[in-house]
Design a protein around this motif. Structure first.
Motif, PDB file in Angstrom:
ATOM      1  N   PHE A   4       0.827  -1.212   0.000  1.00 62.24           N
ATOM      2  CA  PHE A   4       0.000   0.000   0.000  1.00 62.24           C
ATOM      3  C   PHE A   4       0.857   1.257   0.000  1.00 62.24           C
ATOM      4  CE2 PHE A   4      -3.322  -2.920   1.290  1.00 62.24           C
ATOM      5  CZ  PHE A   4      -4.419  -2.406   0.600  1.00 62.24           C
ATOM      6  N   PHE A   5       1.935   1.253   0.763  1.00 57.57           N
ATOM      7  CA  PHE A   5       2.822   2.406   0.828  1.00 57.57           C
ATOM      8  C   PHE A   5       3.471   2.672  -0.525  1.00 57.57           C
ATOM      9  CE2 PHE A   5       7.078   4.216   1.658  1.00 57.57           C
ATOM     10  CZ  PHE A   5       6.703   5.399   2.276  1.00 57.57           C
ATOM     11  N   THR A   6       3.965   1.616  -1.174  1.00 64.38           N
ATOM     12  CA  THR A   6       4.605   1.746  -2.489  1.00 64.38           C
ATOM     13  C   THR A   6       3.607   2.255  -3.520  1.00 64.38           C
ATOM     14  OG1 THR A   6       6.074  -0.088  -1.933  1.00 64.38           O
ATOM     15  CG2 THR A   6       5.956   0.521  -4.246  1.00 64.38           C
ATOM     16  N   ALA A   7       2.412   1.716  -3.493  1.00 68.16           N
ATOM     17  CA  ALA A   7       1.385   2.148  -4.451  1.00 68.16           C
ATOM     18  C   ALA A   7       1.020   3.609  -4.231  1.00 68.16           C
ATOM     19  CB  ALA A   7       0.153   1.269  -4.308  1.00 68.16           C
ATOM     20  N   LYS A   8       0.979   4.038  -2.995  1.00 71.14           N
ATOM     21  CA  LYS A   8       0.630   5.429  -2.677  1.00 71.14           C
ATOM     22  C   LYS A   8       1.680   6.389  -3.230  1.00 71.14           C
ATOM     23  CE  LYS A   8      -1.090   7.902   1.311  1.00 71.14           C
ATOM     24  NZ  LYS A   8      -1.213   7.867   2.768  1.00 71.14           N
ATOM     25  N   ILE A   9       2.954   6.005  -3.141  1.00 70.53           N
ATOM     26  CA  ILE A   9       4.039   6.863  -3.629  1.00 70.53           C
ATOM     27  C   ILE A   9       4.090   6.867  -5.153  1.00 70.53           C
ATOM     28  CG2 ILE A   9       6.557   7.088  -3.734  1.00 70.53           C
ATOM     29  CD1 ILE A   9       6.643   6.163  -0.849  1.00 70.53           C
ATOM     30  N   LEU A  10       4.018   5.673  -5.759  1.00 72.72           N
ATOM     31  CA  LEU A  10       4.188   5.575  -7.204  1.00 72.72           C
ATOM     32  C   LEU A  10       2.948   6.024  -7.977  1.00 72.72           C
ATOM     33  CD1 LEU A  10       6.104   2.185  -7.449  1.00 72.72           C
ATOM     34  CD2 LEU A  10       7.045   4.497  -7.566  1.00 72.72           C
ATOM     35  N   GLN A  11       1.799   5.585  -7.537  1.00 72.12           N
ATOM     36  CA  GLN A  11       0.565   5.952  -8.251  1.00 72.12           C
ATOM     37  C   GLN A  11      -0.536   6.240  -7.230  1.00 72.12           C
ATOM     38  OE1 GLN A  11      -0.368   2.783 -10.942  1.00 72.12           O
ATOM     39  NE2 GLN A  11       1.150   3.435 -12.424  1.00 72.12           N
ATOM     40  N   PRO A  12      -0.690   7.512  -6.889  1.00 67.23           N
ATOM     41  CA  PRO A  12      -1.692   7.858  -5.879  1.00 67.23           C
ATOM     42  C   PRO A  12      -3.112   7.398  -6.255  1.00 67.23           C
ATOM     43  CG  PRO A  12      -0.298   9.753  -6.364  1.00 67.23           C
ATOM     44  CD  PRO A  12       0.068   8.678  -7.337  1.00 67.23           C
ATOM     45  N   ASN A  13      -3.404   7.289  -7.527  1.00 66.63           N
ATOM     46  CA  ASN A  13      -4.741   6.872  -7.958  1.00 66.63           C
ATOM     47  C   ASN A  13      -4.974   5.373  -7.731  1.00 66.63           C
ATOM     48  OD1 ASN A  13      -5.076   9.480  -8.787  1.00 66.63           O
ATOM     49  ND2 ASN A  13      -4.629   9.058 -10.940  1.00 66.63           N
ATOM     50  N   SER A  14      -3.898   4.631  -7.583  1.00 63.15           N
ATOM     51  CA  SER A  14      -4.047   3.184  -7.460  1.00 63.15           C
ATOM     52  C   SER A  14      -4.445   2.752  -6.047  1.00 63.15           C
ATOM     53  CB  SER A  14      -2.760   2.476  -7.872  1.00 63.15           C
ATOM     54  OG  SER A  14      -1.727   2.795  -6.971  1.00 63.15           O
TER      55      SER A  14
END
Length: 179
Positions: free
Chosen positions: A45-55
């Motif tokens: 979740f942390f990685t997704a938040k940084i790389l693609q906030p929409n994801s």
């Protein structure tokens, strides 16, 4: 010591011991790896938040699927650990059972049968030491029996002697032989 070459037929020889050790191992694995499983979920979740906030919304929908996937891996790992320890403890419980059985038989019958363990079992050195002790004990008993038989023969021969001097002489010979 020559080892018998035969297959294991019964895996759970000492059920309480083997299951206890296996379950303790699984609990240890669960306790030590559960934080990793939870950390991996948070890391995703942390990685997704940084790389693609929409994801984040898409991941939020997949949250249960991710937890189920990680839990499945955890359960599968624990199952493998359990099976591994069942087989590992079999190599411990089997020899202990065999040694205990042979010692009980020896105690009852005083007949020595060599303790032969399977290839790959633990405690082969212990079985070799016990074999040495038991065979030595059996040899000692045989020597004592031979000495007892010989002494009985000598005593019977003494009974047949009429001359007191011959009896005394024979007793002195027996004493000399005992030294």
């Amino acid at each position: 010591m020559k080892e018998k070459d035969y297959k294991r037929r019964i895996i759970l020889i000492d059920k309480p011991f083997q299951i206890k050790i296996s379950l303790l191992s699984v609990i240890f694995v669960l306790v030590t790896t559960l934080p990793y499983m939870l950390s991996i979920k948070e890391l995703i979740f942390f990685t997704a938040k940084i790389l693609q906030p929409n994801s984040i919304e898409a991941l939020a929908e997949m949250k249960n699927s991710i937890i189920v996937l990680l839990a499945s891996w955890q359960i599968m790992t624990c199952g493998l650990v359990f099976l591994f320890f069942i087989f590992l403890t079999h190599k411990i419980a089997g020899p202990i059972y065999k040694i205990k059985k042979e010692l009980q038989t020896f105690r009852k019958t005083h007949i020595y049968t060599p303790i032969i363990l399977r290839k790959g079992d633990y405690f082969s050195e212990l079985s070799e030491i016990l074999n040495g002790l038991l065979s030595q004990g059996t040899l000692t008993e045989r020597i004592h029996q031979e000495q007892k038989d010989l002494l009985m023969k000598e005593l019977n021969d003494l009974e047949n002697l009429d001359d007191i001097n011959a009896i005394k002489e024979r007793i002195n010979q027996i004493k000399k032989n005992l030294d």
